[in-house]
Design a protein around this motif. Structure first.
Motif, PDB file in Angstrom:
ATOM      1  N   ARG A   1       8.027  -1.147  -6.143  1.00  0.00           N
ATOM      2  CA  ARG A   1       8.699  -0.028  -7.341  1.00  0.00           C
ATOM      3  C   ARG A   1       7.531   0.331  -8.438  1.00  0.00           C
ATOM      4  NH1 ARG A   1      12.465  -2.483 -10.530  1.00  0.00           N
ATOM      5  NH2 ARG A   1      10.731  -2.560 -12.391  1.00  0.00           N
ATOM      6  N   LEU A   2       7.238  -0.817  -8.348  1.00  0.00           N
ATOM      7  CA  LEU A   2       5.145   0.246  -9.237  1.00  0.00           C
ATOM      8  C   LEU A   2       4.582   0.806  -8.809  1.00  0.00           C
ATOM      9  CD1 LEU A   2       4.446  -4.003 -10.697  1.00  0.00           C
ATOM     10  CD2 LEU A   2       5.616  -1.989 -12.425  1.00  0.00           C
TER      11      LEU A   2
ATOM     12  N   VAL B   1      -4.754   2.628  -7.046  1.00  0.00           N
ATOM     13  CA  VAL B   1      -5.043   1.683  -7.730  1.00  0.00           C
ATOM     14  C   VAL B   1      -3.882   0.711  -7.812  1.00  0.00           C
ATOM     15  CG1 VAL B   1      -6.127   0.772 -10.363  1.00  0.00           C
ATOM     16  CG2 VAL B   1      -6.485   3.737  -9.272  1.00  0.00           C
ATOM     17  N   MET B   2      -2.612   0.938  -8.512  1.00  0.00           N
ATOM     18  CA  MET B   2      -1.241  -0.215  -8.386  1.00  0.00           C
ATOM     19  C   MET B   2      -1.725  -0.840  -7.122  1.00  0.00           C
ATOM     20  SD  MET B   2       0.181  -1.085 -10.205  1.00  0.00           S
ATOM     21  CE  MET B   2       1.354  -0.089 -11.491  1.00  0.00           C
ATOM     22  N   ARG B   3      -1.299   0.007  -6.191  1.00  0.00           N
ATOM     23  CA  ARG B   3      -1.410  -0.597  -5.103  1.00  0.00           C
ATOM     24  C   ARG B   3      -2.749  -1.305  -4.176  1.00  0.00           C
ATOM     25  NH1 ARG B   3      -0.561   3.225  -1.535  1.00  0.00           N
ATOM     26  NH2 ARG B   3       1.415   3.243  -1.883  1.00  0.00           N
ATOM     27  N   HIS B   4      -3.787  -1.794  -4.906  1.00  0.00           N
ATOM     28  CA  HIS B   4      -4.592  -2.675  -5.045  1.00  0.00           C
ATOM     29  C   HIS B   4      -4.517  -3.686  -5.681  1.00  0.00           C
ATOM     30  CE1 HIS B   4      -9.270  -3.925  -4.633  1.00  0.00           C
ATOM     31  NE2 HIS B   4      -9.329  -3.701  -6.000  1.00  0.00           N
ATOM     32  N   LEU B   5      -4.590  -3.306  -7.191  1.00  0.00           N
ATOM     33  CA  LEU B   5      -4.063  -4.460  -7.984  1.00  0.00           C
ATOM     34  C   LEU B   5      -2.977  -5.410  -7.464  1.00  0.00           C
ATOM     35  CD1 LEU B   5      -4.500  -2.423 -11.337  1.00  0.00           C
ATOM     36  CD2 LEU B   5      -5.673  -3.816 -10.521  1.00  0.00           C
ATOM     37  N   ILE B   6      -1.855  -4.531  -7.123  1.00  0.00           N
ATOM     38  CA  ILE B   6      -0.839  -5.325  -6.539  1.00  0.00           C
ATOM     39  C   ILE B   6      -1.133  -6.158  -5.238  1.00  0.00           C
ATOM     40  CG2 ILE B   6       1.343  -5.837  -5.999  1.00  0.00           C
ATOM     41  CD1 ILE B   6       1.574  -3.246  -8.282  1.00  0.00           C
ATOM     42  N   GLY B   7      -1.959  -5.604  -4.145  1.00  0.00           N
ATOM     43  CA  GLY B   7      -2.034  -6.168  -3.171  1.00  0.00           C
ATOM     44  C   GLY B   7      -3.043  -7.134  -3.669  1.00  0.00           C
TER      45      GLY B   7
ATOM     46  N   ALA C   1      -2.481  -9.936 -13.518  1.00  0.00           N
ATOM     47  CA  ALA C   1      -1.305  -9.423 -13.692  1.00  0.00           C
ATOM     48  C   ALA C   1      -1.501  -8.964 -15.516  1.00  0.00           C
ATOM     49  CB  ALA C   1      -0.518 -10.374 -13.832  1.00  0.00           C
ATOM     50  N   GLY C   2      -1.926  -9.145 -16.131  1.00  0.00           N
ATOM     51  CA  GLY C   2      -2.072  -7.532 -16.843  1.00  0.00           C
ATOM     52  C   GLY C   2      -2.944  -6.490 -17.271  1.00  0.00           C
ATOM     53  N   ALA C   3      -3.800  -6.218 -15.925  1.00  0.00           N
ATOM     54  CA  ALA C   3      -4.046  -5.163 -15.902  1.00  0.00           C
ATOM     55  C   ALA C   3      -3.302  -4.363 -14.496  1.00  0.00           C
ATOM     56  CB  ALA C   3      -5.351  -5.145 -14.751  1.00  0.00           C
ATOM     57  N   ILE C   4      -1.985  -5.025 -14.230  1.00  0.00           N
ATOM     58  CA  ILE C   4      -1.135  -4.103 -13.879  1.00  0.00           C
ATOM     59  C   ILE C   4       0.028  -3.742 -14.389  1.00  0.00           C
ATOM     60  CG2 ILE C   4       1.054  -4.620 -12.493  1.00  0.00           C
ATOM     61  CD1 ILE C   4      -0.644  -6.289 -10.838  1.00  0.00           C
ATOM     62  N   VAL C   5       0.286  -4.708 -15.726  1.00  0.00           N
ATOM     63  CA  VAL C   5       1.027  -3.757 -16.726  1.00  0.00           C
ATOM     64  C   VAL C   5       0.142  -2.811 -17.941  1.00  0.00           C
ATOM     65  CG1 VAL C   5       1.816  -4.683 -19.301  1.00  0.00           C
ATOM     66  CG2 VAL C   5       2.052  -6.426 -17.053  1.00  0.00           C
ATOM     67  N   LEU C   6      -0.504  -3.015 -17.976  1.00  0.00           N
ATOM     68  CA  LEU C   6      -1.195  -1.727 -18.673  1.00  0.00           C
ATOM     69  C   LEU C   6      -1.338  -0.505 -17.255  1.00  0.00           C
ATOM     70  CD1 LEU C   6      -4.765  -1.782 -20.509  1.00  0.00           C
ATOM     71  CD2 LEU C   6      -4.786   0.314 -18.817  1.00  0.00           C
ATOM     72  N   LEU C   7      -1.900  -0.624 -16.398  1.00  0.00           N
ATOM     73  CA  LEU C   7      -1.616   0.320 -15.804  1.00  0.00           C
ATOM     74  C   LEU C   7       0.239   0.831 -15.587  1.00  0.00           C
ATOM     75  CD1 LEU C   7      -3.106   2.359 -14.048  1.00  0.00           C
ATOM     76  CD2 LEU C   7      -3.155   1.001 -11.810  1.00  0.00           C
ATOM     77  N   ASP C   8       0.479  -0.081 -15.726  1.00  0.00           N
ATOM     78  CA  ASP C   8       2.084   0.125 -15.930  1.00  0.00           C
ATOM     79  C   ASP C   8       2.769   1.203 -16.544  1.00  0.00           C
ATOM     80  OD1 ASP C   8       4.638   0.648 -14.323  1.00  0.00           O
ATOM     81  OD2 ASP C   8       5.382  -0.653 -15.969  1.00  0.00           O
ATOM     82  N   THR C   9       2.155   0.566 -18.424  1.00  0.00           N
ATOM     83  CA  THR C   9       2.389   1.467 -19.417  1.00  0.00           C
ATOM     84  C   THR C   9       1.667   2.806 -19.084  1.00  0.00           C
ATOM     85  OG1 THR C   9       2.196  -0.774 -20.427  1.00  0.00           O
ATOM     86  CG2 THR C   9       1.946   1.328 -21.575  1.00  0.00           C
TER      87      THR C   9
END
Length: 106
Positions: A12-13, A61-67, A87-95
Motif C-alpha cells: 500500500r505504501l 524510492v519507496m520500493r527500494h526502502l521497503i525492499g 523505518a523512519g526514512a519510510i515514514v518520512l517518504l510516506d509523509t
C-alpha cells in the motif's frame, strides 16, 4: 498470517507513492541519504541509489526502502539501529507522498 498483513501494508505504501520525483527539501534528502549510508555501513550492502533522489520517482524510492527493510535481518545493535532509521526514512517518504498528493490533486 502476520507476514501477509505486513506485506499488504508495505505494498500500500508503494502504490501510494507517485510515479514522479518528489519535491523533497534539502534536509529531507540529507536524512534519507544518511539513513541509507547507515544501512550500507552496518550491513555491508549497497543501499544508496546510483542516481540522485531528486530524479527518481517517489514510487521507486519507496520500493527500494521497503525492499531493504523487508530483506535485511539485524544481527547486532548497529544493524538494529540502522534498520530503525530505515523505518523512519519510510515514514518520512510516506509523509512526502501524502503532501505531494494533496498539492497535486486539484
Amino acid at each position: 498470517m502476520a507476514e501477509g498483513v505486513a506485506n499488504f501494508a508495505a505494498e500500500r505504501l508503494i502504490r501510494r507513492a507517485p510515479d514522479h520525483p518528489l519535491a523533497l527539501g534539502a534536509d529531507d534528502q540529507a536524512y534519507l541519504l544518511a539513513c541509507l549510508r547507515e544501512v550500507e555501513r552496518a550491513f555491508g550492502t549497497a543501499a544508496v541509489p546510483d542516481l540522485p533522489l531528486t530524479v527518481l520517482p517517489g514510487r521507486t524510492v519507496m520500493r527500494h526502502l521497503i525492499g531493504l527493510h523487508r530483506t535485511l535481518k539485524p544481527r547486532d545493535g548497529d544493524q538494529r539501529t540502522a534498520l530503525g532509521r530505515l523505518a523512519g526514512a519510510i515514514v518520512l517518504l510516506d509523509t512526502a507522498c501524502a503532501l505531494d498528493h494533496e498539492l497535486n490533486r486539484g
